[in-house]
Design a protein around this motif. Structure first.
Motif, PDB file in Angstrom:
ATOM      1  N   ASN A 197       0.859  -1.182   0.000  1.00  0.00           N
ATOM      2  CA  ASN A 197       0.000   0.000   0.000  1.00  0.00           C
ATOM      3  C   ASN A 197       0.896   1.234   0.000  1.00  0.00           C
ATOM      4  O   ASN A 197       2.119   1.120   0.139  1.00  0.00           O
ATOM      5  CB  ASN A 197      -0.945  -0.018   1.214  1.00  0.00           C
ATOM      6  N   PRO A 198       0.356   2.432  -0.189  1.00  0.00           N
ATOM      7  CA  PRO A 198       1.200   3.640  -0.255  1.00  0.00           C
ATOM      8  C   PRO A 198       2.070   3.845   0.967  1.00  0.00           C
ATOM      9  O   PRO A 198       3.084   4.536   0.884  1.00  0.00           O
ATOM     10  CB  PRO A 198       0.186   4.766  -0.423  1.00  0.00           C
ATOM     11  N   ARG A 199       1.704   3.236   2.111  1.00  0.00           N
ATOM     12  CA  ARG A 199       2.513   3.397   3.320  1.00  0.00           C
ATOM     13  C   ARG A 199       3.641   2.368   3.395  1.00  0.00           C
ATOM     14  O   ARG A 199       4.413   2.371   4.339  1.00  0.00           O
ATOM     15  CB  ARG A 199       1.626   3.283   4.562  1.00  0.00           C
ATOM     16  N   LYS A 249       3.205  -1.117   3.412  1.00  0.00           N
ATOM     17  CA  LYS A 249       2.852  -2.373   4.068  1.00  0.00           C
ATOM     18  C   LYS A 249       2.532  -3.421   3.010  1.00  0.00           C
ATOM     19  O   LYS A 249       1.856  -3.159   2.028  1.00  0.00           O
ATOM     20  CB  LYS A 249       1.645  -2.159   4.992  1.00  0.00           C
ATOM     21  N   THR A 297      11.431  -3.355   1.747  1.00  0.00           N
ATOM     22  CA  THR A 297      10.719  -2.101   1.998  1.00  0.00           C
ATOM     23  C   THR A 297      10.388  -1.436   0.674  1.00  0.00           C
ATOM     24  O   THR A 297      11.014  -1.703  -0.353  1.00  0.00           O
ATOM     25  CB  THR A 297      11.578  -1.148   2.843  1.00  0.00           C
ATOM     26  N   LYS A 332       9.732   4.194  -3.290  1.00  0.00           N
ATOM     27  CA  LYS A 332       8.920   4.759  -4.365  1.00  0.00           C
ATOM     28  C   LYS A 332       9.752   5.382  -5.481  1.00  0.00           C
ATOM     29  O   LYS A 332       9.275   5.526  -6.606  1.00  0.00           O
ATOM     30  CB  LYS A 332       7.965   5.803  -3.779  1.00  0.00           C
ATOM     31  N   LYS A 339      -2.194   0.725  -5.720  1.00  0.00           N
ATOM     32  CA  LYS A 339      -1.144   0.068  -4.930  1.00  0.00           C
ATOM     33  C   LYS A 339       0.173   0.055  -5.720  1.00  0.00           C
ATOM     34  O   LYS A 339       0.247   0.450  -6.865  1.00  0.00           O
ATOM     35  CB  LYS A 339      -1.560  -1.373  -4.595  1.00  0.00           C
TER      36      LYS A 339
END
Length: 443
Positions: free
Chosen positions: A93-95, A97, A115, A118, A154
């Motif tokens: 997801n954008p965070r 996870k 991790t 982006k 996502k």
């Protein structure tokens, strides 16, 4: 050249050759390895791009899986032998996870350390997981408008295992190192061989130069010594008349003329070595040219009690440098008159042989032994040293003649003249390639 200087020069040649070969081998190895590495990853990168396109285009209609109950042991065997990681996709997801933990199953324990970066969107990267598995990855940002709502908005990290490629690259690297080691050993041997091969003409040239300087100094010293002695003797007779010392003056004059001729010959050989002679090749009617060239020598021969004849020549045209051929005939005729007895006849003839023509100067002298015929064209070489001194020879004339013939891309040889004497046979092309140098070369 001293042995120390010879070894130093050979060592420098060896080092330069070895360094050159080494640079070539290293660059070649790097280029081959880089190209091989890229080729190994090309198919993997293409697979990742295809998977990205498939994901962005929405879910596919999949056929229901129909297990083959007749061969369950084969299915279980395939699953057991399959690599635990082949093609895997992580959904972030954008965070950052991981959202598909359930689908990953036991693989999640190995992948949970990954991790979300982006900044790596759209870039192909190589990563290592758990110090064991190698993957080629591609991070994809799925638009929110994507038809597959499970991944819309996502981030997808598409991963392809490249352990087989890594193993192949590792084996290839070992082979490359072994091959380069073998080629380095070969380069040492080749460098030693090349250094020795390169030194051979240098040593021969140095030897010839040393001999030339020594012989030239010896030849120059003799007439200079005679002239100096005669002049010093004349200084002790200040009250004598010229007629009283005519013999000494004549000897000094003769030696000065000999010195002048020797200097002229040395300058000619120096021009031949430096390849700086300007030539003028032109079409020439050979019969008329020979007649004009020989005419002055007939009187000289007659004054010596000898006869010089030009045999009838069927006129033909040949391309030649008239000044050089005139000098060649001067050398050959002068040489024939020096070694011909009184009352003998010297003949000059010319004839066409195919696409070449021959100039033949024959005398009735003592002749030349077959063992001596190859060496008479060497500089300062004399068949009979004492007799050459009496006739004023310095051993350079035939060497200059050989150089002139070489400039015309021809050959010169000595043959027996019947019933006695020698024939100098010069063979020249009718149309020599004047735009090219002979064996000695010219500009």
């Amino acid at each position: 050249m001293s042995n120390k200087a010879n070894r130093a020069q050979q060592w420098r040649l060896f080092i330069s050759s070895f360094v050159g070969f080494s640079i070539i081998f290293v660059l070649l190895g790097i280029i081959v390895f880089v190209l091989f590495s890229r080729a190994m990853l090309t198919s993997t990168d293409q697979t990742l791009r295809v998977e990205r396109s498939a994901r962005l285009n929405g879910p596919k209609q999949q056929k229901p899986f129909m297990p083959n109950t007749s061969t369950p042991h084969k299915t279980q065997q395939f699953k057991a032998s399959a690599h635990p990681f082949m093609t895997t996709t992580l959904i972030f997801n954008p965070r950052g996870k991981i959202l598909n933990r359930t689908q990953l199953g036991s693989r999640y324990d190995q992948l949970k350390s990954l991790t979300l970066d982006k900044s790596a969107v759209g870039r192909l990267q190589t990563i290592r997981i758990g110090g064991k598995y190698n993957f080629r990855t591609l991070l994809v940002k799925v638009p929110k408008s994507n038809s597959d709502q499970t991944i819309a908005g996502k981030y997808l990290l598409i991963m392809e295992n490249i352990d087989p490629q890594k193993a192949a690259m590792s084996s290839f690297k070992k082979v490359m190192l072994i091959t380069m080691g073998v080629f380095w050993l070969l380069s040492i041997l080749i460098s030693v061989w090349l250094s020795r091969l390169t030194m051979r003409p240098i040593l021969r040239s140095w030897q010839r130069q040393t001999e030339f300087v020594g012989n030239a100094a010896h030849e120059l010293r003799t007439p200079l010594t005679i002239i100096q002695n005669k002049l010093e003797f004349l200084l002790t007779k200040p009250n004598d008349r010229i007629i009283d010392q005519a013999e000494n003056i004549a000897i000094a004059n003769s030696e000065s003329q000999r010195l002048q001729k020797l200097t002229h010959d040395l300058l000619a050989l120096a021009r031949s070595d430096s390849k700086s002679l300007q030539t003028n090749f032109e079409a020439t009617q050979v019969a008329g040219f020979l007649q004009r060239t020989i005419e002055p020598y007939t009187e000289i021969a007659a004054s010596q009690g000898k006869q010089l004849q030009l045999l009838p020549v069927t006129d033909f045209r040949a391309v030649l440098d008239q000044d050089l051929i005139h000098q060649l005939m001067n050398i050959l005729i002068d040489n024939a008159m020096k070694y011909s007895p009184n009352g003998s006849t010297i003949t000059v003839s010319a004839r066409v042989v195919g696409r070449k023509w021959q100039l033949i100067v024959a005398d009735q002298g003592l002749g030349i032994d077959p063992q001596e015929r190859q060496r008479i064209f060497d500089r300062f070489y004399r068949v009979d040293t004492s007799r050459s001194r009496q006739t004023g020879g310095n051993g350079l004339g035939l060497s200059i003649a050989h150089w002139i013939v070489d400039l015309h891309h021809g050959t010169i040889a000595v043959k027996d003249n019947q019933p006695r004497g020698s024939q100098f046979v010069t063979t020249l092309p009718l149309n020599p390639p004047t735009g090219m140098s002979g064996h000695h070369g010219k500009k």
